[in-house]
Scaffold this active site. Structure first.
Site, short mmCIF file in Angstrom:
data_model
loop_
_atom_site.label_atom_id
_atom_site.label_comp_id
_atom_site.label_asym_id
_atom_site.label_seq_id
_atom_site.Cartn_x
_atom_site.Cartn_y
_atom_site.Cartn_z
N GLY A 157 -8.11 -4.93 -0.18
CA GLY A 157 -7.10 -5.07 -1.23
C GLY A 157 -5.81 -4.37 -0.87
N GLY B 264 -2.75 -1.79 -0.56
CA GLY B 264 -2.70 -0.34 -0.32
C GLY B 264 -2.39 0.48 -1.57
N PRO B 265 -1.31 0.14 -2.29
CA PRO B 265 -0.97 0.97 -3.45
C PRO B 265 -2.03 0.92 -4.55
CG PRO B 265 0.92 -0.35 -2.74
CD PRO B 265 -0.27 -0.84 -1.96
N GLY C 57 -6.05 1.54 -1.74
CA GLY C 57 -5.86 2.70 -0.86
C GLY C 57 -5.54 3.94 -1.67
N CYS D 130 2.10 1.40 17.89
CA CYS D 130 2.84 2.63 17.57
C CYS D 130 3.34 3.34 18.84
CB CYS D 130 1.96 3.57 16.76
SG CYS D 130 0.38 3.87 17.57
N GLU E 67 12.09 3.08 13.51
CA GLU E 67 10.99 2.26 14.01
C GLU E 67 11.19 0.80 13.59
OE1 GLU E 67 6.97 2.61 12.34
OE2 GLU E 67 6.20 2.70 14.38
P1 NAD Z 1 1.22 0.81 6.15
O1 NAD Z 1 1.54 2.24 6.00
O2 NAD Z 1 2.00 -0.18 5.36
O3 NAD Z 1 -0.31 0.51 5.79
C1 NAD Z 1 -1.37 1.19 6.43
C2 NAD Z 1 -2.59 1.17 5.52
O4 NAD Z 1 -2.30 1.97 4.37
C3 NAD Z 1 -2.96 -0.22 4.99
O5 NAD Z 1 -4.38 -0.33 4.95
C4 NAD Z 1 -2.39 -0.20 3.59
O6 NAD Z 1 -3.07 -1.07 2.70
C5 NAD Z 1 -2.61 1.25 3.19
N1 NAD Z 1 -1.75 1.74 2.11
C6 NAD Z 1 -0.53 1.30 1.72
N2 NAD Z 1 -0.09 2.02 0.68
C7 NAD Z 1 -1.02 2.97 0.42
C8 NAD Z 1 -1.12 4.03 -0.50
N3 NAD Z 1 -0.17 4.27 -1.41
N4 NAD Z 1 -2.20 4.82 -0.47
C9 NAD Z 1 -3.18 4.61 0.45
N5 NAD Z 1 -3.14 3.61 1.34
C10 NAD Z 1 -2.08 2.80 1.34
O7 NAD Z 1 1.31 0.51 7.70
P2 NAD Z 1 1.18 -0.89 8.42
O8 NAD Z 1 2.44 -1.67 8.15
O9 NAD Z 1 -0.13 -1.49 8.10
O10 NAD Z 1 1.13 -0.46 9.96
C11 NAD Z 1 2.26 -0.25 10.74
C12 NAD Z 1 2.58 1.21 10.85
O11 NAD Z 1 1.46 1.92 11.33
C13 NAD Z 1 3.70 1.49 11.85
O12 NAD Z 1 4.57 2.45 11.30
C14 NAD Z 1 2.97 2.06 13.04
O13 NAD Z 1 3.74 2.91 13.86
C15 NAD Z 1 1.86 2.80 12.38
N6 NAD Z 1 0.76 3.01 13.32
C16 NAD Z 1 0.54 4.26 13.77
C17 NAD Z 1 -0.49 4.48 14.70
C18 NAD Z 1 -0.79 5.85 15.24
O14 NAD Z 1 -1.85 6.01 15.82
N7 NAD Z 1 0.08 6.82 15.08
C19 NAD Z 1 -1.26 3.40 15.15
C20 NAD Z 1 -0.98 2.14 14.66
C21 NAD Z 1 0.03 1.94 13.73
#
Ligand code: NAD
Length: 465
Positions: free
Chosen positions: A199, A201-202, A205, A277, A364
Site C-alpha cells: 500500500g 507509504g504515507p 508505511g 542510489c 538528486e
Molecule cells: P520513497 O522515500 O518515496 O519511498 C521508499 C519507501 O518508503 C516506499 O516503500 C514508500 O511506500 C515508503 N514511504 C513513503 N512515505 C512513507 C512514510 N511517511 N512513512 C513510512 N514509509 C513511507 O523512495 P523511492 O522513491 O521509493 O526510492 C527512491 C529513493 O530511494 C532515492 O532517493 C534513492 O536514492 C533512495 N535509495 C537509497 C538507497 C540506499 O541504499 N541509500 C538505495 C536505493 C534507493
C-alpha cells in the site's frame, strides 16, 4: 493481471479496496495492489511468531536462509521476468543484478553467521560474553529501484538474528515481494515470521513506523521520507537504520586509464536508467583530459540502450530537471528528451557547462541524466565532490593517486577504478543527508540484534586454565 495481496500470519487476504500497478515500459496496468490497513493484524501475527522463531538456534535459522535461497534460485528467471515487468528494466539486468543478488543476500548471511567469531572479552578476574538477542518485531521499508534486492538485503539478516518481520515494499513495484511471500508459503516457512503489507507509504508505511510494538525500522528510500520516518520513530526510541538518497561524483584524474574510466563512468551514470542510489551522476574531469574524455564518453553513451524510468510522475520530475539545467545555463550535449510515446522513456542525457554547485549538479535527479564539470587540481576535485548535502558513494579513476584522493571524499563508500564492486561484508551506508547507520555483514547483524553483555566473575577458589 496479477492480484497482489497482503500476507499475514501465513494467509493471504483479499482487499476491499485496491489501486493499480503500472508497467513503466508501456503504461499498461499489470496488477492490483491492496489498499487495506492491516498493520495491526500483521504486528499481532509477527508477535505471535517471534518466540518460536527466536528460540531456533542461529544454525537452524541459517539453514532456513539457505532453503529460501534455493527456492529463489529455482525461480530465478520467473522472478527476473516479474521484476523486469514491474520496473521496466531489461531482463538481463533483472537476472544478473536484481535476482542474483537477492539469492546471494540469503546465502551470504547464512554463511557469514557460520563463520562468526564468538564475542568474548577476558578480564583478569572475569569473562565477558556478548549475547545477541533478537530485537523483536521489525519493520522493513524498501524502495522501487531494486525491489527484491533491497528488500531481501534486510529480510535475510533480520531473520537470521531471530526477529519477525513486517515488510512494506514500494507500492510502485510490489510484484517480487508478493512472489517472495508465496515462495515462503510453498516451502513451508513458519507462518507469521514474514508478513508483507502493501500500500501507500504515507498510509501503510507511516502506520508501521508509528506502531509501538515494532521495535526497529530499517528504511531505504528518499531523504525527505527518511526525515519523516526519523521524526516518528526517534521519540519512540526505536532502532533506526536510514539508507537515503545520493548525488555521487565520479572523479577522473589526469593519470586515469581512459580505456577503463570511460566504460566504468558510463555504467555508473546510466545503469538501471540512473536509478541506483550509488549512480555517479556528477562527473568531474581533469581539464588536461577533458576533451578526450568527453568525446569517448559521448560515443559510448550514444550506443546505450536503457530502459524507462519508473513512473509517469518520476519521468516528469526528471524532465523538469533537464529544463532546470537549461535555465541554469547548461548545454545538453546528448539526449534531453522523452524518447518514446509509450511508457516512461527518457534519452540518456549529458549536460555540460554548469557550475558544480548548481541545483542540477547537486540535487538528486535519479534518472538517466549526468552533468560533467572540469577541475584543475586534486584539491579542487575534492572540494567539488564534497559540495553536496549528500554523502553516499563516489568513484575515483586514477593510475596512482586514487586511494589517497578517495580518503578525502565525504561519503560512506568510494570505489577506485571500479564502481558497484560489492563485498557484502563491508559497511554500506551514507553520511550527511544520505543516511544514518550501516548495513552489510556484522553491521546488519548488529542492527537486527540487541547486544547483551554477560560478565561472570571468576570463582577464586577454582583454578583458572
Ligand atoms: P520513497 O522515500 O518515496 O519511498 C521508499 C519507501 O518508503 C516506499 O516503500 C514508500 O511506500 C515508503 N514511504 C513513503 N512515505 C512513507 C512514510 N511517511 N512513512 C513510512 N514509509 C513511507 O523512495 P523511492 O522513491 O521509493 O526510492 C527512491 C529513493 O530511494 C532515492 O532517493 C534513492 O536514492 C533512495 N535509495 C537509497 C538507497 C540506499 O541504499 N541509500 C538505495 C536505493 C534507493
Amino acid at each position: 493481471m496479477i492480484e497482489v495481496e497482503n500476507l499475514i500470519g501465513g494467509e493471504y487476504s483479499t482487499a476491499a479496496e485496491s489501486f493499480d500497478d503500472i508497467c513503466p515500459s508501456d503504461g499498461s496496468i499489470i496488477a492490483s495492489i491492496p489498499r487495506t490497513m492491516m498493520v495491526d493484524d500483521a504486528v499481532k501475527a509477527a508477535e505471535n511468531a517471534q518466540p518460536g522463531w527466536g528460540a531456533l538456534s542461529l544454525e537452524q535459522r541459517a539453514d532456513w536462509l539457505d532453503k529460501i535461497a534455493d527456492a529463489l534460485e529455482s525461480q530465478h528467471r520467473q522472478l527476473a521476468e516479474l521484476e523486469a515487468l514491474d520496473t521496466g528494466k531489461p531482463l538481463e539486468v533483472a537476472m544478473e543484478v536484481d535476482i542474483s543478488r537477492s539469492i546471494e543476500n540469503f546465502r551470504f548471511f547464512a554463511e557469514f553467521s557460520r563463520n562468526m567469531p564468538e564475542e568474548v572479552f577476558e578480564m583478569e578476574d572475569a569473562t565477558n560474553t556478548v549475547l545477541r538477542k533478537p530485537v523483536g518485531v521489525v519493520g522493513l521499508i524498501s524502495p522501487w529501484n531494486l525491489p527484491l534486492y533491497l528488500l531481501t538485503w534486510k529480510v535475510a539478516p533480520a531473520l537470521l538474528m531471530g526477529n519477525t518481520i513486517i515488510a512494506k515494499p514500494s507500492e510502485i513495484t510490489p510484484l517480487t515481494a508478493h512472489r517472495l511471500g508465496q515462495i515462503l508459503c510453498e516451502i513451508g516457512f513458519p507462518a507469521g515470521v514474514v508478513n508483507i503489507v502493501h500500500g501507500y507509504g504515507p498510509e501503510i508505511g507511516q502506520s508501521l513506523v508509528e506502531h509501538p510494538a515494532v521495535k526497529a525500522i530499517s528504511f531505504t528510500g528518499g531523504t525527505a521520507t527518511g526525515r519523516l520516518v526519523a521524526r516518528t520513530a526517534a521519540p519512540m526510541f526505536k532502532k533506526l537504520s536510514l539508507e537515503l538518497g545520493g548525488k555521487n561524483s565520479s572523479i577522473i584524474l589526469d593519470d586515469a586509464d581512459l580505456g577503463l574510466a570511460v566504460p566504468g563512468v558510463v555504467r555508473a551514470g546510466f545503469l538501471n536508467s540512473g536509478q541506483i542510489c550509488l549512480c555517479g551522476s556528477r562527473i568531474l574531469v581533469h581539464s588536461s583530459i577533458y576533451d578526450e574524455f568527453l568525446e569517448s564518453f559521448l560515443a559510448a553513451v550514444s550506443e546505450l540502450k536503457i530502459g524507462p524510468v519508473i513512473s509517469e510522475n518520476h519521468m516528469a520530475k526528471v524532465l523538469s530537471f533537464i529544463d532546470l539545467a537549461v535555465a541554469e545555463g547548461g548545454d545538453i550535449v546528448a539526449g534531453g528528451l522523452r524518447s518514446e510515446d509509450d511508457g516512461f522513456h527518457i534519452e540518456a542525457t549529458v549536460i555540460t557547462g554548469l557550475s558544480h554547485d548548481s541545483r542540477t549538479a547537486t540535487e538528486e535527479i535519479f534518472g538517466p541524466v549526468v552533468t560533467i564539470h572540469r577541475f584543475d587540481s586534486d584539491a579542487e576535485a575534492v572540494e567539488m565532490a564534497n559540495c553536496t548535502d549528500y554523502g553516499l558513494a563516489g568513484s575515483v579513476w586514477s593510475k596512482n593517486r586514487g586511494e589517497e584522493l578517495a580518503k578525502q571524499i565525504e561519503s560512506g563508500m568510494v570505489w577506485v577504478n571500479t564502481w558497484l564492486h560489492r563485498d557484502l561484508r563491508v559497511p554500506f551506508g551514507g553520511i550527511k543527508d544520505s543516511g544514518v547507520g550501516r548495513e552489510g555483514g556484522m553491521w546488519s547483524l548488529g542492527f537486527f540484534s540487541e547486544a547483551i553483555n554477560i560478565c561472570v566473575k571468576h570463582n577464586d577458589l577454582q583454578a583458572r586454565v
